[in-house]
Scaffold this motif. Structure first.
Motif, short mmCIF file in Angstrom:
data_model
loop_
_atom_site.label_atom_id
_atom_site.label_comp_id
_atom_site.label_asym_id
_atom_site.label_seq_id
_atom_site.Cartn_x
_atom_site.Cartn_y
_atom_site.Cartn_z
N VAL A 127 43.74 35.39 30.68
CA VAL A 127 42.68 35.92 31.50
C VAL A 127 42.33 35.15 32.54
CG1 VAL A 127 40.19 36.63 31.07
CG2 VAL A 127 41.90 37.16 29.08
N PHE A 128 42.24 33.75 32.01
CA PHE A 128 41.70 32.83 33.35
C PHE A 128 42.64 33.06 34.29
CE2 PHE A 128 39.59 30.26 29.71
CZ PHE A 128 38.58 30.84 29.73
N GLU A 129 44.20 32.96 34.19
CA GLU A 129 45.13 33.31 34.86
C GLU A 129 44.81 34.35 36.05
OE1 GLU A 129 48.71 32.90 32.78
OE2 GLU A 129 48.45 30.79 32.61
N VAL A 130 44.49 35.64 35.59
CA VAL A 130 44.16 36.51 36.28
C VAL A 130 42.96 36.12 37.34
CG1 VAL A 130 43.41 38.78 36.54
CG2 VAL A 130 44.92 38.24 34.79
N PHE A 131 41.91 35.52 36.85
CA PHE A 131 40.88 35.30 37.92
C PHE A 131 41.12 34.00 38.79
CE2 PHE A 131 38.77 37.72 34.57
CZ PHE A 131 37.92 38.41 35.37
N ARG A 132 42.46 33.31 38.65
CA ARG A 132 42.64 32.33 39.62
C ARG A 132 43.77 32.89 40.56
NH1 ARG A 132 43.94 29.33 34.71
NH2 ARG A 132 41.94 27.89 34.13
N SER A 133 44.13 34.31 40.29
CA SER A 133 44.89 34.76 41.29
C SER A 133 44.27 36.06 42.10
CB SER A 133 46.26 35.26 40.68
OG SER A 133 47.04 36.03 41.44
N PRO A 134 44.04 36.00 43.40
CA PRO A 134 43.16 37.04 44.08
C PRO A 134 44.16 38.55 44.05
CG PRO A 134 42.90 34.86 45.30
CD PRO A 134 44.00 34.74 43.96
N VAL A 135 45.28 38.09 44.38
CA VAL A 135 46.42 39.30 44.56
C VAL A 135 46.30 40.11 43.17
CG1 VAL A 135 48.56 40.01 44.99
CG2 VAL A 135 47.83 38.26 46.33
N LEU A 136 46.66 39.19 42.26
CA LEU A 136 46.89 39.83 40.90
C LEU A 136 45.35 40.51 40.30
CD1 LEU A 136 48.39 40.68 38.22
CD2 LEU A 136 47.70 38.34 37.29
N LEU A 137 44.24 39.97 40.75
CA LEU A 137 42.88 40.36 40.43
C LEU A 137 42.77 41.81 41.31
CD1 LEU A 137 40.40 39.82 38.94
CD2 LEU A 137 39.60 38.58 40.78
N GLY A 138 43.04 41.72 42.28
CA GLY A 138 43.06 43.19 43.27
C GLY A 138 44.00 44.11 42.67
N ARG A 139 45.06 43.78 42.13
CA ARG A 139 45.82 44.90 41.66
C ARG A 139 45.19 45.29 40.24
NH1 ARG A 139 51.44 42.29 41.16
NH2 ARG A 139 51.89 44.33 40.43
N LYS A 170 51.73 49.29 34.59
CA LYS A 170 53.08 49.01 34.39
C LYS A 170 53.80 47.93 35.20
CE LYS A 170 56.46 52.42 35.65
NZ LYS A 170 57.51 53.27 35.52
N GLN A 171 53.29 47.67 36.36
CA GLN A 171 53.60 46.76 37.28
C GLN A 171 52.94 45.54 37.43
OE1 GLN A 171 54.66 48.14 41.29
NE2 GLN A 171 53.95 50.24 40.35
N ILE A 172 51.91 45.32 36.41
CA ILE A 172 51.09 44.08 36.07
C ILE A 172 51.70 43.37 35.02
CG2 ILE A 172 49.01 42.82 35.74
CD1 ILE A 172 47.88 45.49 37.70
N PRO A 173 51.94 42.25 34.87
CA PRO A 173 52.69 41.44 33.72
C PRO A 173 51.53 40.98 32.80
CG PRO A 173 52.73 39.98 35.49
CD PRO A 173 52.23 41.20 36.07
N LEU A 174 50.68 41.81 32.34
CA LEU A 174 49.53 41.55 31.33
C LEU A 174 49.87 42.45 29.96
CD1 LEU A 174 46.52 41.06 33.42
CD2 LEU A 174 47.51 39.40 32.04
N ASP A 175 49.71 41.94 28.84
CA ASP A 175 49.44 42.76 27.75
C ASP A 175 48.42 43.71 27.74
OD1 ASP A 175 47.16 41.79 25.68
OD2 ASP A 175 48.15 39.94 26.87
N SER A 176 48.28 44.89 26.95
CA SER A 176 47.42 45.83 27.05
C SER A 176 46.07 45.34 26.72
CB SER A 176 47.68 47.10 26.08
OG SER A 176 47.73 46.57 24.70
N ILE A 177 45.78 44.55 25.73
CA ILE A 177 44.53 44.17 25.44
C ILE A 177 43.87 43.17 26.40
CG2 ILE A 177 43.15 42.78 23.66
CD1 ILE A 177 45.36 43.67 21.47
N THR A 178 44.49 42.38 26.96
CA THR A 178 44.20 41.25 27.84
C THR A 178 43.76 42.10 29.23
OG1 THR A 178 45.58 39.39 26.99
CG2 THR A 178 44.78 39.48 29.35
N GLY A 179 44.74 42.94 29.31
CA GLY A 179 44.50 43.72 30.72
C GLY A 179 43.35 44.73 30.53
N LEU A 180 43.09 45.39 29.25
CA LEU A 180 41.92 46.02 29.37
C LEU A 180 40.52 45.37 29.39
CD1 LEU A 180 40.39 48.76 28.94
CD2 LEU A 180 40.67 48.56 26.36
N LEU A 181 40.52 44.20 28.93
CA LEU A 181 39.54 43.11 29.01
C LEU A 181 39.16 42.64 30.42
CD1 LEU A 181 37.02 41.15 27.94
CD2 LEU A 181 39.08 39.42 27.48
N VAL A 182 40.27 42.46 31.01
CA VAL A 182 40.09 42.10 32.60
C VAL A 182 39.52 43.20 33.46
CG1 VAL A 182 41.18 41.04 34.55
CG2 VAL A 182 41.90 40.44 32.50
#
Length: 301
Positions: free
Chosen positions: A66-78, A172-184
């Motif tokens: 979760v923290f890694e997503v918020f450290r990556s603006p590109v991933l967070l935008g997706r 499906k192009q974002i490398p996050l599991d479903s639970i973490t992805g839904l939380l973000v």
């Protein structure tokens, strides 16, 4: 998470049935909200989903992704794009239930896999066999039939299938599991949801706190959003995608049966023709998917 060594396909089927069964029964649940606006229900769904998923992530000790997503603006935008799509889909479904359009919502979920095939062709340049192309043709023909005989496009169905299909394509192009992805996703949507809830309370239009029953329903929306997803995530670890794809049809089938038999919606003859053409398309799509999975299994053996 990895599947337990003792996990069996039967456990996966049961978990898949739980997930799709819960999603299929959502029309009954959201019909309990009565006159509560769809926007308010959606805002509470986002809020309480975020709260519940934070508890789940804390118990699993999986905060690092979760923290890694918020450290990556590109991933967070997706992820923000995915959040906008799934949030729109949730709102449309809640609105459809509240306005007695569950049949159209179920048609949207039947259309979703065929929309996904079409998006794969248009966006990713994927090539599909004749059966899959014929499946899409039957779906298009069904929509044309409704347009010709009723003089209208099934906008609700197309919008729901389109938003969910696009969500699946990008997610499906974002490398996050479903639970973490839904939380973000819910955390991204949370500021908008909180703003809407604060405005609703300040203007005296909030239904939260108006009664114990409605307040508990609003809070429970978060849990009921996350639970089928958790069951689905566990099912994916135990089953082949082709099996999951077959179980997926339980969701719109239950919605259709609930709409006609419990919510009093009428299925017109021409709508039955449209559904029939979509079902033929889905049958062809399923046959093609099973064939492709067997070919891949032989090639990897």
């Amino acid at each position: 998470m990895s599947a337990a060594p003792s996990a069996t396909p039967l456990e996966g089927v049961l978990l898949g049935l739980v997930a799709y069964g819960m999603w299929g029964c959502f029309p009954l649940y959201f019909s309990l909200f009565g006159s509560v606006p769809a926007g308010e229900i959606l805002s509470h769904r986002i809020l309480w989903s975020a709260v519940f998923l934070c508890l789940v992530i804390a118990l699993l000790r999986r905060w690092r992704p979760v923290f890694e997503v918020f450290r990556s603006p590109v991933l967070l935008g997706r992820i923000a794009l995915c959040a906008a799509l799934i949030g729109s889909n949730w709102w449309m479904f809640i609105w459809a239930v509240g306005n007695h359009h569950v049949i159209q919502a179920s048609l949207g979920y039947y259309l979703t896999p065929l929309i996904s095939v079409a998006l794969g062709t248009a966006v990713l340049g994927e090539r599909f066999g004749r059966l899959q192309q014929l499946a899409i043709a039957f779906a298009v023909a069904g929509i044309v039939v409704q347009l010709v005989y009723l003089g209208e496009l099934p906008w609700i169905s197309l919008a729901m299938a389109g938003t969910f299909g696009c969500y699946g394509l990008f997610r499906k192009q974002i490398p996050l599991d479903s639970i973490t992805g839904l939380l973000v996703e819910t955390l991204v949507l949370l500021p908008v949801a909180l703003g809407a809830l604060i405005w609703s309370a300040a203007s005296g239009q909030s239904n939260f706190g108006a009664g114990t029953g409605i307040s508990m329903l609003l809070i429970s929306s978060g849990v009921l959003t996350a639970l089928p997803l958790i069951a689905f995530a566990a099912a994916t670890q135990r089953l082949r995608l082709s099996t999951l794809g077959f179980l997926m049809y339980l969701n719109p089938t239950l919605q259709l049966l609930i709409a006609v038999n419990l919510l009093g919606e009428q299925l017109a003859p021409i709508q039955l023709v449209v559904f029939g053409m979509i079902w033929i398309g889905l049958l062809l799509y399923t046959v093609a998917s099973l064939h492709d999975s067997r070919v891949r299994a032989r090639e990897s053996a």
